[in-house]
Design a protein around this motif. Structure first.
Motif, PDB file in Angstrom:
ATOM      1  N   SER A  28       5.200   6.530   1.137  1.00 57.19           N
ATOM      2  CA  SER A  28       6.072   5.542   0.505  1.00 57.19           C
ATOM      3  C   SER A  28       7.057   4.865   1.451  1.00 57.19           C
ATOM      4  O   SER A  28       7.336   3.691   1.297  1.00 57.19           O
ATOM      5  CB  SER A  28       6.824   6.107  -0.682  1.00 57.19           C
ATOM      6  OG  SER A  28       6.861   7.441  -0.767  1.00 57.19           O
ATOM      7  N   GLU A  29       7.566   5.581   2.440  1.00 56.25           N
ATOM      8  CA  GLU A  29       8.471   4.943   3.411  1.00 56.25           C
ATOM      9  C   GLU A  29       7.716   3.897   4.233  1.00 56.25           C
ATOM     10  O   GLU A  29       8.233   2.818   4.498  1.00 56.25           O
ATOM     11  CB  GLU A  29       9.103   5.983   4.335  1.00 56.25           C
ATOM     12  CG  GLU A  29      10.543   6.337   4.070  1.00 56.25           C
ATOM     13  CD  GLU A  29      11.441   5.211   3.555  1.00 56.25           C
ATOM     14  OE1 GLU A  29      11.699   4.210   4.263  1.00 56.25           O
ATOM     15  OE2 GLU A  29      11.929   5.339   2.429  1.00 56.25           O
ATOM     16  N   SER A  30       6.504   4.215   4.630  1.00 55.19           N
ATOM     17  CA  SER A  30       5.695   3.256   5.397  1.00 55.19           C
ATOM     18  C   SER A  30       5.367   2.017   4.575  1.00 55.19           C
ATOM     19  O   SER A  30       5.336   0.909   5.099  1.00 55.19           O
ATOM     20  CB  SER A  30       4.380   3.900   5.846  1.00 55.19           C
ATOM     21  OG  SER A  30       4.633   4.965   6.717  1.00 55.19           O
ATOM     22  N   ILE A  31       5.129   2.222   3.292  1.00 55.71           N
ATOM     23  CA  ILE A  31       4.828   1.081   2.420  1.00 55.71           C
ATOM     24  C   ILE A  31       5.995   0.118   2.426  1.00 55.71           C
ATOM     25  O   ILE A  31       5.820  -1.085   2.620  1.00 55.71           O
ATOM     26  CB  ILE A  31       4.509   1.546   0.985  1.00 55.71           C
ATOM     27  CG1 ILE A  31       3.166   2.267   0.951  1.00 55.71           C
ATOM     28  CG2 ILE A  31       4.507   0.358   0.020  1.00 55.71           C
ATOM     29  CD1 ILE A  31       2.853   2.939  -0.372  1.00 55.71           C
ATOM     30  N   TRP A  32       7.203   0.639   2.218  1.00 60.62           N
ATOM     31  CA  TRP A  32       8.360  -0.261   2.180  1.00 60.62           C
ATOM     32  C   TRP A  32       8.525  -0.978   3.523  1.00 60.62           C
ATOM     33  O   TRP A  32       8.752  -2.177   3.569  1.00 60.62           O
ATOM     34  CB  TRP A  32       9.635   0.486   1.812  1.00 60.62           C
ATOM     35  CG  TRP A  32      10.776  -0.480   1.719  1.00 60.62           C
ATOM     36  CD1 TRP A  32      11.764  -0.670   2.624  1.00 60.62           C
ATOM     37  CD2 TRP A  32      10.979  -1.430   0.672  1.00 60.62           C
ATOM     38  NE1 TRP A  32      12.591  -1.685   2.214  1.00 60.62           N
ATOM     39  CE2 TRP A  32      12.127  -2.171   1.009  1.00 60.62           C
ATOM     40  CE3 TRP A  32      10.315  -1.730  -0.505  1.00 60.62           C
ATOM     41  CZ2 TRP A  32      12.621  -3.186   0.211  1.00 60.62           C
ATOM     42  CZ3 TRP A  32      10.803  -2.744  -1.313  1.00 60.62           C
ATOM     43  CH2 TRP A  32      11.940  -3.458  -0.958  1.00 60.62           C
ATOM     44  N   LYS A  33       8.376  -0.237   4.601  1.00 58.86           N
ATOM     45  CA  LYS A  33       8.544  -0.811   5.934  1.00 58.86           C
ATOM     46  C   LYS A  33       7.519  -1.909   6.207  1.00 58.86           C
ATOM     47  O   LYS A  33       7.859  -2.959   6.751  1.00 58.86           O
ATOM     48  CB  LYS A  33       8.405   0.297   6.988  1.00 58.86           C
ATOM     49  CG  LYS A  33       8.568  -0.184   8.409  1.00 58.86           C
ATOM     50  CD  LYS A  33       8.410   0.964   9.383  1.00 58.86           C
ATOM     51  CE  LYS A  33       8.470   0.441  10.804  1.00 58.86           C
ATOM     52  NZ  LYS A  33       8.152   1.475  11.780  1.00 58.86           N
ATOM     53  N   ASN A  34       6.266  -1.683   5.809  1.00 61.07           N
ATOM     54  CA  ASN A  34       5.187  -2.612   6.152  1.00 61.07           C
ATOM     55  C   ASN A  34       4.865  -3.677   5.097  1.00 61.07           C
ATOM     56  O   ASN A  34       4.296  -4.715   5.438  1.00 61.07           O
ATOM     57  CB  ASN A  34       3.906  -1.824   6.452  1.00 61.07           C
ATOM     58  CG  ASN A  34       4.071  -0.940   7.659  1.00 61.07           C
ATOM     59  OD1 ASN A  34       4.611  -1.343   8.682  1.00 61.07           O
ATOM     60  ND2 ASN A  34       3.637   0.303   7.538  1.00 61.07           N
ATOM     61  N   TYR A  35       5.207  -3.406   3.829  1.00 57.75           N
ATOM     62  CA  TYR A  35       4.722  -4.300   2.763  1.00 57.75           C
ATOM     63  C   TYR A  35       5.802  -4.773   1.803  1.00 57.75           C
ATOM     64  O   TYR A  35       5.483  -5.408   0.792  1.00 57.75           O
ATOM     65  CB  TYR A  35       3.618  -3.595   1.963  1.00 57.75           C
ATOM     66  CG  TYR A  35       2.440  -3.214   2.807  1.00 57.75           C
ATOM     67  CD1 TYR A  35       1.487  -4.154   3.180  1.00 57.75           C
ATOM     68  CD2 TYR A  35       2.281  -1.899   3.250  1.00 57.75           C
ATOM     69  CE1 TYR A  35       0.403  -3.798   3.967  1.00 57.75           C
ATOM     70  CE2 TYR A  35       1.203  -1.531   4.043  1.00 57.75           C
ATOM     71  CZ  TYR A  35       0.270  -2.492   4.401  1.00 57.75           C
ATOM     72  OH  TYR A  35      -0.798  -2.142   5.181  1.00 57.75           O
ATOM     73  N   SER A  36       7.052  -4.511   2.075  1.00 58.73           N
ATOM     74  CA  SER A  36       8.108  -4.861   1.113  1.00 58.73           C
ATOM     75  C   SER A  36       8.110  -6.345   0.755  1.00 58.73           C
ATOM     76  O   SER A  36       8.382  -6.704  -0.395  1.00 58.73           O
ATOM     77  CB  SER A  36       9.478  -4.430   1.638  1.00 58.73           C
ATOM     78  OG  SER A  36       9.759  -5.060   2.873  1.00 58.73           O
ATOM     79  N   ASP A  37       7.787  -7.216   1.707  1.00 56.00           N
ATOM     80  CA  ASP A  37       7.768  -8.653   1.423  1.00 56.00           C
ATOM     81  C   ASP A  37       6.692  -9.035   0.414  1.00 56.00           C
ATOM     82  O   ASP A  37       6.777 -10.083  -0.214  1.00 56.00           O
ATOM     83  CB  ASP A  37       7.542  -9.458   2.708  1.00 56.00           C
ATOM     84  CG  ASP A  37       8.733  -9.420   3.650  1.00 56.00           C
ATOM     85  OD1 ASP A  37       9.832  -8.994   3.210  1.00 56.00           O
ATOM     86  OD2 ASP A  37       8.579  -9.803   4.818  1.00 56.00           O
ATOM     87  N   ASN A  38       5.670  -8.194   0.262  1.00 55.34           N
ATOM     88  CA  ASN A  38       4.566  -8.489  -0.647  1.00 55.34           C
ATOM     89  C   ASN A  38       4.742  -7.868  -2.032  1.00 55.34           C
ATOM     90  O   ASN A  38       3.893  -8.041  -2.899  1.00 55.34           O
ATOM     91  CB  ASN A  38       3.242  -7.982  -0.055  1.00 55.34           C
ATOM     92  CG  ASN A  38       3.001  -8.533   1.325  1.00 55.34           C
ATOM     93  OD1 ASN A  38       3.323  -7.887   2.305  1.00 55.34           O
ATOM     94  ND2 ASN A  38       2.462  -9.729   1.405  1.00 55.34           N
ATOM     95  N   LEU A  39       5.824  -7.128  -2.229  1.00 55.72           N
ATOM     96  CA  LEU A  39       6.040  -6.428  -3.491  1.00 55.72           C
ATOM     97  C   LEU A  39       6.959  -7.178  -4.453  1.00 55.72           C
ATOM     98  O   LEU A  39       6.922  -6.939  -5.659  1.00 55.72           O
ATOM     99  CB  LEU A  39       6.613  -5.024  -3.227  1.00 55.72           C
ATOM    100  CG  LEU A  39       5.741  -4.093  -2.394  1.00 55.72           C
ATOM    101  CD1 LEU A  39       6.502  -2.804  -2.075  1.00 55.72           C
ATOM    102  CD2 LEU A  39       4.447  -3.782  -3.122  1.00 55.72           C
TER     103      LEU A  39
END
Length: 140
Positions: free
Chosen positions: A63-74
């Motif tokens: 989940s931390e990696s998701i926010w770091k890498n994909y937050s702009d797409n969420l």
């Protein structure tokens, strides 16, 4: 190829249709594949299938990696993201492409006319040719 129906809150559906949200986030494993069709049900107050997309990718990640890498797409804030993750270490991402808004929405009432036992999925549900809704969706 598989077809599935997913329930999403209206605010997020709007962001998907507008192209801001290109990744749907789920807290559990999703057994769908690249190229599958994903019908998008907008929860109440809309209460209708409003869009369709092609799945670009599905994978689980920290989940931390998701926010770091994909937050702009969420298209959600960090605090909303943390609330949704609720201390889960791994989340599933569903990449969306070829999103198309349906011109004639298929309302919950219309769906129940086809299948009186239909209930919008809490997570997602596969749509197979033996389901009454299948052929209606194929013609939208």
């Amino acid at each position: 190829m598989t077809a599935a129906l997913i329930s999403i809150h209206p605010r997020h559906v709007k962001n998907i249709i507008d192209g801001c949200k290109t990744i749907e986030l789920r807290s559990r494993t999703v057994r769908l594949n690249e190229g599958d069709t994903l019908w998008i049900y907008s929860t109440k107050p809309t209460g209708a299938i409003v869009a369709v997309a092609t799945i670009d990718f599905v994978f689980a990640q920290n989940s931390e990696s998701i926010w770091k890498n994909y937050s702009d797409n969420l298209c959600i804030s960090r605090s909303e993201y943390l609330d949704y993750c609720d201390d889960r270490s791994v989340m599933t991402l569903i990449g969306l492409k070829n999103v198309r808004k349906i011109q004639s929405l298929l309302t919950l009432e219309q769906i129940r006319d086809l299948d009186s036992e239909f209930t919008p999925p809490q997570f997602y549900s596969k749509i197979t040719p033996d389901k009454k809704i299948y052929h209606t969706l194929e013609n939208l």
